[in-house]
Design a protein around this motif. Structure first.
Motif, PDB file in Angstrom:
ATOM      1  N   LEU A  18       0.826  -1.201   0.000  1.00  0.00           N
ATOM      2  CA  LEU A  18       0.000   0.000   0.000  1.00  0.00           C
ATOM      3  C   LEU A  18       0.867   1.261   0.000  1.00  0.00           C
ATOM      4  O   LEU A  18       0.535   2.257  -0.654  1.00  0.00           O
ATOM      5  CB  LEU A  18      -0.936  -0.010   1.216  1.00  0.00           C
ATOM      6  N   ASP A  19       1.993   1.201   0.735  1.00  0.00           N
ATOM      7  CA  ASP A  19       2.919   2.342   0.740  1.00  0.00           C
ATOM      8  C   ASP A  19       3.489   2.609  -0.642  1.00  0.00           C
ATOM      9  O   ASP A  19       3.903   3.741  -0.957  1.00  0.00           O
ATOM     10  CB  ASP A  19       4.063   2.091   1.718  1.00  0.00           C
ATOM     11  N   LEU A  20       3.523   1.568  -1.488  1.00  0.00           N
ATOM     12  CA  LEU A  20       4.016   1.715  -2.861  1.00  0.00           C
ATOM     13  C   LEU A  20       2.895   2.072  -3.839  1.00  0.00           C
ATOM     14  O   LEU A  20       3.099   2.022  -5.051  1.00  0.00           O
ATOM     15  CB  LEU A  20       4.697   0.406  -3.307  1.00  0.00           C
ATOM     16  N   ASP A  21       1.736   2.424  -3.300  1.00  0.00           N
ATOM     17  CA  ASP A  21       0.565   2.791  -4.109  1.00  0.00           C
ATOM     18  C   ASP A  21       0.047   1.642  -4.957  1.00  0.00           C
ATOM     19  O   ASP A  21      -0.530   1.856  -6.034  1.00  0.00           O
ATOM     20  CB  ASP A  21       0.882   4.001  -5.018  1.00  0.00           C
ATOM     21  N   ILE A  22       0.247   0.426  -4.492  1.00  0.00           N
ATOM     22  CA  ILE A  22      -0.336  -0.741  -5.159  1.00  0.00           C
ATOM     23  C   ILE A  22      -1.669  -1.031  -4.472  1.00  0.00           C
ATOM     24  O   ILE A  22      -1.705  -1.281  -3.258  1.00  0.00           O
ATOM     25  CB  ILE A  22       0.596  -1.959  -5.076  1.00  0.00           C
ATOM     26  N   PRO A  23      -2.780  -0.964  -5.199  1.00  0.00           N
ATOM     27  CA  PRO A  23      -4.117  -1.029  -4.583  1.00  0.00           C
ATOM     28  C   PRO A  23      -4.526  -2.439  -4.154  1.00  0.00           C
ATOM     29  O   PRO A  23      -5.254  -3.140  -4.853  1.00  0.00           O
ATOM     30  CB  PRO A  23      -5.029  -0.489  -5.688  1.00  0.00           C
ATOM     31  N   VAL A  24      -4.065  -2.841  -2.988  1.00  0.00           N
ATOM     32  CA  VAL A  24      -4.474  -4.113  -2.410  1.00  0.00           C
ATOM     33  C   VAL A  24      -5.754  -3.874  -1.612  1.00  0.00           C
ATOM     34  O   VAL A  24      -5.803  -2.997  -0.745  1.00  0.00           O
ATOM     35  CB  VAL A  24      -3.379  -4.694  -1.500  1.00  0.00           C
ATOM     36  N   ARG A  25      -6.790  -4.634  -1.917  1.00  0.00           N
ATOM     37  CA  ARG A  25      -8.080  -4.473  -1.255  1.00  0.00           C
ATOM     38  C   ARG A  25      -8.278  -5.565  -0.192  1.00  0.00           C
ATOM     39  O   ARG A  25      -7.991  -6.730  -0.444  1.00  0.00           O
ATOM     40  CB  ARG A  25      -9.211  -4.534  -2.275  1.00  0.00           C
ATOM     41  N   SER A  26      -8.789  -5.150   0.938  1.00  0.00           N
ATOM     42  CA  SER A  26      -9.120  -6.092   2.002  1.00  0.00           C
ATOM     43  C   SER A  26     -10.573  -6.518   1.857  1.00  0.00           C
ATOM     44  O   SER A  26     -11.460  -5.673   1.717  1.00  0.00           O
ATOM     45  CB  SER A  26      -8.896  -5.439   3.366  1.00  0.00           C
ATOM     46  N   VAL A  27     -10.815  -7.826   1.853  1.00  0.00           N
ATOM     47  CA  VAL A  27     -12.158  -8.367   1.684  1.00  0.00           C
ATOM     48  C   VAL A  27     -12.585  -8.981   3.019  1.00  0.00           C
ATOM     49  O   VAL A  27     -11.927  -9.883   3.541  1.00  0.00           O
ATOM     50  CB  VAL A  27     -12.195  -9.432   0.567  1.00  0.00           C
ATOM     51  N   ARG A  28     -13.691  -8.484   3.576  1.00  0.00           N
ATOM     52  CA  ARG A  28     -14.152  -8.963   4.874  1.00  0.00           C
ATOM     53  C   ARG A  28     -15.042 -10.194   4.717  1.00  0.00           C
ATOM     54  O   ARG A  28     -15.511 -10.501   3.634  1.00  0.00           O
ATOM     55  CB  ARG A  28     -14.909  -7.855   5.600  1.00  0.00           C
ATOM     56  N   GLY A  29     -15.287 -10.861   5.811  1.00  0.00           N
ATOM     57  CA  GLY A  29     -16.194 -11.986   5.799  1.00  0.00           C
ATOM     58  C   GLY A  29     -15.490 -13.317   5.944  1.00  0.00           C
ATOM     59  O   GLY A  29     -14.253 -13.409   6.034  1.00  0.00           O
ATOM     60  N   ARG A  30     -16.310 -14.377   5.943  1.00  0.00           N
ATOM     61  CA  ARG A  30     -15.790 -15.729   6.146  1.00  0.00           C
ATOM     62  C   ARG A  30     -14.742 -16.103   5.112  1.00  0.00           C
ATOM     63  O   ARG A  30     -13.770 -16.788   5.409  1.00  0.00           O
ATOM     64  CB  ARG A  30     -16.960 -16.720   6.106  1.00  0.00           C
ATOM     65  N   TYR A  31     -14.949 -15.683   3.857  1.00  0.00           N
ATOM     66  CA  TYR A  31     -14.011 -16.020   2.781  1.00  0.00           C
ATOM     67  C   TYR A  31     -13.180 -14.799   2.387  1.00  0.00           C
ATOM     68  O   TYR A  31     -12.762 -14.669   1.245  1.00  0.00           O
ATOM     69  CB  TYR A  31     -14.783 -16.552   1.576  1.00  0.00           C
ATOM     70  N   GLY A  32     -12.998 -13.914   3.335  1.00  0.00           N
ATOM     71  CA  GLY A  32     -12.259 -12.691   3.045  1.00  0.00           C
ATOM     72  C   GLY A  32     -10.761 -12.913   2.981  1.00  0.00           C
ATOM     73  O   GLY A  32     -10.249 -14.004   3.210  1.00  0.00           O
ATOM     74  N   GLY A  33     -10.085 -11.819   2.701  1.00  0.00           N
ATOM     75  CA  GLY A  33      -8.637 -11.861   2.574  1.00  0.00           C
ATOM     76  C   GLY A  33      -8.167 -10.636   1.823  1.00  0.00           C
ATOM     77  O   GLY A  33      -8.657  -9.519   2.062  1.00  0.00           O
ATOM     78  N   TYR A  34      -7.256 -10.839   0.882  1.00  0.00           N
ATOM     79  CA  TYR A  34      -6.719  -9.731   0.103  1.00  0.00           C
ATOM     80  C   TYR A  34      -6.794 -10.046  -1.390  1.00  0.00           C
ATOM     81  O   TYR A  34      -6.668 -11.198  -1.821  1.00  0.00           O
ATOM     82  CB  TYR A  34      -5.262  -9.465   0.484  1.00  0.00           C
ATOM     83  N   ARG A  35      -6.984  -8.990  -2.161  1.00  0.00           N
ATOM     84  CA  ARG A  35      -6.942  -9.089  -3.624  1.00  0.00           C
ATOM     85  C   ARG A  35      -6.521  -7.740  -4.174  1.00  0.00           C
ATOM     86  O   ARG A  35      -6.575  -6.720  -3.459  1.00  0.00           O
ATOM     87  CB  ARG A  35      -8.291  -9.487  -4.199  1.00  0.00           C
ATOM     88  N   LEU A  36      -6.102  -7.730  -5.439  1.00  0.00           N
ATOM     89  CA  LEU A  36      -5.786  -6.461  -6.095  1.00  0.00           C
ATOM     90  C   LEU A  36      -7.065  -5.812  -6.599  1.00  0.00           C
ATOM     91  O   LEU A  36      -8.047  -6.499  -6.905  1.00  0.00           O
ATOM     92  CB  LEU A  36      -4.828  -6.694  -7.271  1.00  0.00           C
ATOM     93  N   ALA A  37      -7.066  -4.495  -6.677  1.00  0.00           N
ATOM     94  CA  ALA A  37      -8.235  -3.767  -7.168  1.00  0.00           C
ATOM     95  C   ALA A  37      -8.556  -4.213  -8.591  1.00  0.00           C
ATOM     96  O   ALA A  37      -7.651  -4.390  -9.432  1.00  0.00           O
ATOM     97  CB  ALA A  37      -7.979  -2.265  -7.141  1.00  0.00           C
ATOM     98  N   PRO A  38      -9.857  -4.432  -8.897  1.00  0.00           N
ATOM     99  CA  PRO A  38     -10.248  -4.836 -10.263  1.00  0.00           C
ATOM    100  C   PRO A  38      -9.758  -3.824 -11.298  1.00  0.00           C
ATOM    101  O   PRO A  38      -9.853  -2.614 -11.089  1.00  0.00           O
ATOM    102  CB  PRO A  38     -11.777  -4.865 -10.189  1.00  0.00           C
ATOM    103  N   GLY A  39      -9.223  -4.363 -12.396  1.00  0.00           N
ATOM    104  CA  GLY A  39      -8.782  -3.503 -13.487  1.00  0.00           C
ATOM    105  C   GLY A  39      -7.400  -2.908 -13.312  1.00  0.00           C
ATOM    106  O   GLY A  39      -6.896  -2.242 -14.220  1.00  0.00           O
TER     107      GLY A  39
END
Length: 321
Positions: free
Chosen positions: A45-66
């Protein structure tokens, strides 16, 4: 991969493959705890790479769509594999696009590589010979292959730790004249300080390689590919075969390539010298050549040719009932 920055890049590579990755999955793949995974995400995130946090039972991390990542992140071996695949495919005729398209692809890959790695790969591509359209092997360690290629290009001696086929280990200084890909293996050929002669070494048997100070000159008209093929044909094996064939060298070469036989023209005849572990593959090739020949040695080959001739005569006389 022990340094934190290496694991951060490994995390980015996992996320680039798409989908949502749980913290537990990422921790297992990176061999760290879950708290450390979250810290690595903060680095991205400090490098401006858009990692998104996904909440919930099957949550985790993913890159922003597109989100489009920078085009290439290669290890040395990956970069070597890509560039060799492009170059070897073009030379073998396996890439059916235009020459300009293949060269453009090589140039694009080359441009995005780190400067040091790019220079090392340039050295390999400048010095490498491909003797056949067969695949170039990548079994040799990339570091060793790149080091000897650099030394060959820059005319620098190289110190080798070498493990011979019989298991004997040795250290020697070699003046590398060139590197050659042949039948799925890489070979180094050059002047060997241990023997005082030009020798050929299998790169996958080189345990380590280190450039030394000084320079040398390559003999005029030295052809690394031709030297490697000759060395393979002259390698000591169980049988020393000599056959005189009434044919042109071109006709003999159609069935006995340079890596198999050395040829000595004698007027209308050619003497083929072959070093072989086994003899059973030679009679069918002599039959395929379909030219008069005289077996000078060994006697066992005469017996095998006679046995093949008898089988062929028997088959020719057979009738379907």
């Amino acid at each position: 991969m022990t340094r934190p920055i290496a694991r951060v890049l490994a995390l980015l590579e996992i996320l680039q493959s798409g989908g949502t990755r749980t913290v537990a999955e990422l921790a297992g793949r990176l061999d760290v705890d879950e708290r450390t995974v979250r810290r690595y995400v903060e680095h991205l995130l400090d490098l401006d790479i858009p990692v998104r946090s996904v909440r919930g039972r099957y949550g985790g991390y993913r890159l922003a769509p597109g989100y489009r990542m920078p085009p290439l992140m290669f290890t040395d071996e990956e970069a070597l594999a890509v560039l060799l695949g492009l170059v070897a495919g073009r030379r073998a005729g396996l890439i059916t696009t235009s020459v300009a398209a293949a060269e453009s692809a090589v140039a694009k890959v080359r441009r995005v590589l780190p400067e040091v790695l790019g220079r090392r790969l340039d050295a390999l591509l400048e010095t490498a010979d491909f003797t056949t359209p067969a695949r170039p092997a990548l079994s040799a360690e990339a570091e060793v292959l790149l080091t000897v290629a650099e030394a060959a290009r820059d005319r620098r001696p190289v110190e080798l730790a070498y493990l011979a086929g019989h298991g004997g280990a040795s250290e020697r200084v070699v003046h590398p004249y060139g590197v050659v890909a042949h039948s799925g293996r890489w070979y180094l050929t050059g002047f060997d300080s241990a023997s005082g002669e030009v020798r050929t070494f299998r790169v996958d048997r080189i345990r380590s390689a280190e450039k030394r100070a000084g320079t040398f000159e390559v003999p005029a008209d030295f052809d690394p590919a031709e030297r490697v093929l000759t060395a393979l044909a002259e390698a000591p094996h169980r049988h020393d075969v000599s056959v005189r064939i009434q044919a042109t060298p071109e006709q003999v070469r159609a069935v006995f390539p340079p890596s198999v036989a050395t040829l000595e023209p004698e007027g209308a005849w050619v003497r083929a010298r072959i070093r072989a572990r086994r003899l059973d593959w030679i009679p069918p090739l002599l039959a395929a050549l379909d030219r008069p020949f005289v077996i000078e040695r060994p006697d066992d080959l005469r017996d095998l040719v006679g046995a093949l001739a008898a089988r062929l005569a028997e088959h020719a006389g057979s009738r379907w009932s």
